[in-house]
Design a protein around this motif. Sequence first.
Motif, PDB file in Angstrom:
ATOM      1  N   ARG A  63      22.142  -2.047  12.619  1.00 31.31           N
ATOM      2  CA  ARG A  63      22.095  -0.589  12.368  1.00 31.31           C
ATOM      3  C   ARG A  63      20.655  -0.123  12.231  1.00 31.31           C
ATOM      4  O   ARG A  63      20.222   0.814  12.886  1.00 31.31           O
ATOM      5  CB  ARG A  63      22.885  -0.293  11.085  1.00 31.31           C
ATOM      6  CG  ARG A  63      23.105   1.188  10.806  1.00 31.31           C
ATOM      7  CD  ARG A  63      23.523   1.426   9.373  1.00 31.31           C
ATOM      8  NE  ARG A  63      22.521   0.994   8.408  1.00 31.31           N
ATOM      9  CZ  ARG A  63      21.385   1.623   8.149  1.00 31.31           C
ATOM     10  NH1 ARG A  63      21.082   2.748   8.795  1.00 31.31           N
ATOM     11  NH2 ARG A  63      20.527   1.149   7.261  1.00 31.31           N
ATOM     12  N   ARG A  95      34.861  -5.095  10.775  1.00 27.74           N
ATOM     13  CA  ARG A  95      34.766  -3.704  10.291  1.00 27.74           C
ATOM     14  C   ARG A  95      33.307  -3.320  10.047  1.00 27.74           C
ATOM     15  O   ARG A  95      32.888  -2.199  10.350  1.00 27.74           O
ATOM     16  CB  ARG A  95      35.596  -3.531   9.007  1.00 27.74           C
ATOM     17  CG  ARG A  95      37.097  -3.486   9.250  1.00 27.74           C
ATOM     18  CD  ARG A  95      37.849  -3.006   7.999  1.00 27.74           C
ATOM     19  NE  ARG A  95      37.739  -3.940   6.893  1.00 27.74           N
ATOM     20  CZ  ARG A  95      38.550  -4.989   6.701  1.00 27.74           C
ATOM     21  NH1 ARG A  95      39.525  -5.225   7.552  1.00 27.74           N
ATOM     22  NH2 ARG A  95      38.378  -5.790   5.662  1.00 27.74           N
ATOM     23  N   ARG A 141      30.825  -0.122  12.012  1.00 28.50           N
ATOM     24  CA  ARG A 141      30.113   0.960  11.310  1.00 28.50           C
ATOM     25  C   ARG A 141      28.626   1.020  11.646  1.00 28.50           C
ATOM     26  O   ARG A 141      27.896   1.826  11.073  1.00 28.50           O
ATOM     27  CB  ARG A 141      30.271   0.788   9.793  1.00 28.50           C
ATOM     28  CG  ARG A 141      31.716   0.932   9.296  1.00 28.50           C
ATOM     29  CD  ARG A 141      31.777   1.011   7.777  1.00 28.50           C
ATOM     30  NE  ARG A 141      31.408  -0.244   7.158  1.00 28.50           N
ATOM     31  CZ  ARG A 141      32.274  -1.178   6.744  1.00 28.50           C
ATOM     32  NH1 ARG A 141      33.572  -0.989   6.903  1.00 28.50           N
ATOM     33  NH2 ARG A 141      31.852  -2.287   6.174  1.00 28.50           N
TER      34      ARG A 141
END
Length: 283
Positions: free
Chosen positions: A86, A118, A122
């Motif tokens: 990220r 999961r 994200r």
Amino acid sequence: MIVVIGAGGTVGREVVAGLRGRGHAVRAFVRDAGRASFGAGVEVAVGDLSRPETVRAAMAGADAVFVLTVGPDAATQEAVVAEEVRRGGVGRIVKLSSVAADDPALGSYGRAHAEAERAFTRTGAAFTALRAAAFMSNVLQWRASIAAEDTVYQTYGHIPRAVIDPADVAAAAVVCLTAAGHDGQVYRLTGPEALTAPQQATRIATLLGRPLGYVEAPREAAAEAMTAGGLPAGFAAGLLDAQADPDPCRGGLPLPTVRNLTGREPAGFDAWLSRHGHLFTTG
Ligand SMILES: NC(=O)c1ccc[n+]([C@@H]2O[C@H](COP(=O)([O-])OP(=O)(O)OC[C@H]3O[C@@H](n4cnc5c(N)ncnc54)[C@H](OP(=O)(O)O)[C@@H]3O)[C@@H](O)[C@H]2O)c1
């Protein structure tokens, strides 16, 4: 640049080779540079998943990441990778997961894979989960008892598994890392035939040219052996919970996914044995 985490292991080595074979720039993330021998053209990043700063450094300039983790800290380590994906704005991530992550996830092992999946969804990166069935290479765990007493011990071995060649897992990963159209996909990967452990043992016996005994080991004995080998009891229980699952939909039935992704048939157990069977005699 494609970063491969777990690059020195069974699947990771094949992913590195597959990417290099297609001419991609590859950075192999390894703990020990001395044990890394990937051949020319592969950049090596030394680090450890328990040290986030080394993961961050390995992500520099990465377009895509392949990740696999092992052991009781897998979910924590993959959360670190997800955070660095990220932060670094990496475009694509492919995770080696397990059919045990299928809903409802099985035991702590399946739940750790599901949790990591999961976390990657994200990150903002295009994400593909490869939920693999049991690996053909797991039979190498039988080497010691075959060498010592011509006997195979296995827990839950009567449950048929569409075992997969790790090289086919890697081939699927290479496609998902390098081609568009796999974002958001969860692929279940299997080999071409469902085999029980006794059936696999019979094939190995044929290869070795001598009979092998088969013993269905009780769960307690397997748990004891795993903890004696250094695994935390809770983690060992999670692995056994996943192994105990009789649901053929979780890796018990051959699926066409490897062929659909790679354009070729997945290898059968005999083909895997013909390439790796020498490991039963060379130790
Ligand atoms: N076996 C099965 O039947 C099966 C089925 C479905 C899914 N899976 C999944 O497949 C994965 C295992 O793949 P594999 O068989 O290729 O694993 P593997 O052969 O055990 O290789 C694991 C790699 O991870 C590296 N590694 C371990 N801890 C690390 C750390 N703290 N920091 C950096 N690197 C670390 C190891 O490095 P070193 O070389 O330094 O040890 C090794 O290269 C697991 O996620 C498992 O759940 C397995």
